[in-house]
Design a protein around this motif. Sequence first.
Motif, PDB file in Angstrom:
ATOM      1  N   VAL A  27       0.912  -1.239   0.119  1.00 41.86           N
ATOM      2  CA  VAL A  27      -0.008   0.060  -0.156  1.00 41.86           C
ATOM      3  C   VAL A  27       0.851   1.261   0.097  1.00 41.86           C
ATOM      4  CG1 VAL A  27      -1.646   1.342   1.241  1.00 41.86           C
ATOM      5  CG2 VAL A  27      -2.055  -1.337   1.205  1.00 41.86           C
ATOM      6  N   TYR A  28       1.883   1.040   0.873  1.00 42.57           N
ATOM      7  CA  TYR A  28       2.940   2.312   0.992  1.00 42.57           C
ATOM      8  C   TYR A  28       3.631   2.458  -0.515  1.00 42.57           C
ATOM      9  CZ  TYR A  28       6.196   5.550   3.023  1.00 42.57           C
ATOM     10  OH  TYR A  28       6.921   6.490   3.261  1.00 42.57           O
ATOM     11  N   THR A  29       3.987   1.540  -1.070  1.00 36.58           N
ATOM     12  CA  THR A  29       4.902   1.866  -2.225  1.00 36.58           C
ATOM     13  C   THR A  29       3.990   1.651  -3.560  1.00 36.58           C
ATOM     14  OG1 THR A  29       5.219  -0.563  -2.296  1.00 36.58           O
ATOM     15  CG2 THR A  29       6.873   0.820  -1.057  1.00 36.58           C
ATOM     16  N   VAL A  30       2.760   1.996  -3.500  1.00 34.12           N
ATOM     17  CA  VAL A  30       2.027   1.984  -4.799  1.00 34.12           C
ATOM     18  C   VAL A  30       1.963   3.163  -5.596  1.00 34.12           C
ATOM     19  CG1 VAL A  30      -0.039   3.012  -3.807  1.00 34.12           C
ATOM     20  CG2 VAL A  30      -0.169   1.049  -5.486  1.00 34.12           C
ATOM     21  N   GLY A  31       2.677   4.196  -5.107  1.00 29.17           N
ATOM     22  CA  GLY A  31       2.830   5.478  -6.042  1.00 29.17           C
ATOM     23  C   GLY A  31       1.707   6.499  -5.434  1.00 29.17           C
ATOM     24  N   GLY A  33       2.702   9.109  -3.472  1.00 30.54           N
ATOM     25  CA  GLY A  33       3.455  10.327  -3.270  1.00 30.54           C
ATOM     26  C   GLY A  33       3.068  10.685  -1.884  1.00 30.54           C
ATOM     27  N   SER A  34       2.793  11.696  -1.546  1.00 31.24           N
ATOM     28  CA  SER A  34       2.783  12.455  -0.217  1.00 31.24           C
ATOM     29  C   SER A  34       1.543  11.757   0.640  1.00 31.24           C
ATOM     30  CB  SER A  34       2.752  13.866  -0.144  1.00 31.24           C
ATOM     31  OG  SER A  34       1.611  14.291  -0.715  1.00 31.24           O
ATOM     32  N   LEU A  35       0.767  11.056  -0.112  1.00 33.83           N
ATOM     33  CA  LEU A  35      -0.447  10.320   0.785  1.00 33.83           C
ATOM     34  C   LEU A  35       0.133   8.857   1.110  1.00 33.83           C
ATOM     35  CD1 LEU A  35      -3.505  11.784  -1.437  1.00 33.83           C
ATOM     36  CD2 LEU A  35      -2.427  12.568   0.859  1.00 33.83           C
ATOM     37  N   SER A  36       1.150   8.550   0.701  1.00 36.92           N
ATOM     38  CA  SER A  36       1.605   7.103   0.953  1.00 36.92           C
ATOM     39  C   SER A  36       1.272   6.918   2.566  1.00 36.92           C
ATOM     40  CB  SER A  36       2.748   6.904   0.575  1.00 36.92           C
ATOM     41  OG  SER A  36       2.844   6.974  -0.856  1.00 36.92           O
ATOM     42  N   GLY A  37       1.810   7.712   3.297  1.00 30.80           N
ATOM     43  CA  GLY A  37       1.842   7.562   4.801  1.00 30.80           C
ATOM     44  C   GLY A  37       0.329   7.313   5.138  1.00 30.80           C
TER      45      GLY A  37
END
Length: 93
Positions: A27-31, A33-37
């Motif tokens: 989920v974190y590395t799906v791309g 950007g700044s919303l990954s966290g």
Amino acid sequence: MMIDLEGKVGIIHAIGGAIAGYLTNYVYTVGLGSLSGIAAFVFMIVALLITGHITAMIFGRESMNQKQWFGSGVVPFFFVWVVFWVLKFNGVI
């Protein structure tokens, strides 16, 4: 040797935290950007709620109060989730 209810709930939540932590990396590395966290945190909350509902279906909704669930469910879930997410993110597992 019998494991009490809080121990069983802790074990189920630790297993759920391990699975959720492993999947959170995707989920974190799906791309996003700044919303990954934020997406990773929301995924963790949803996984925690699902694990809690599964536990409630197994042992009954009246088996634990919220304070007991927080201590023996949420805390183990969160710490195991963090460990597995960091290990997967760093390529250890």
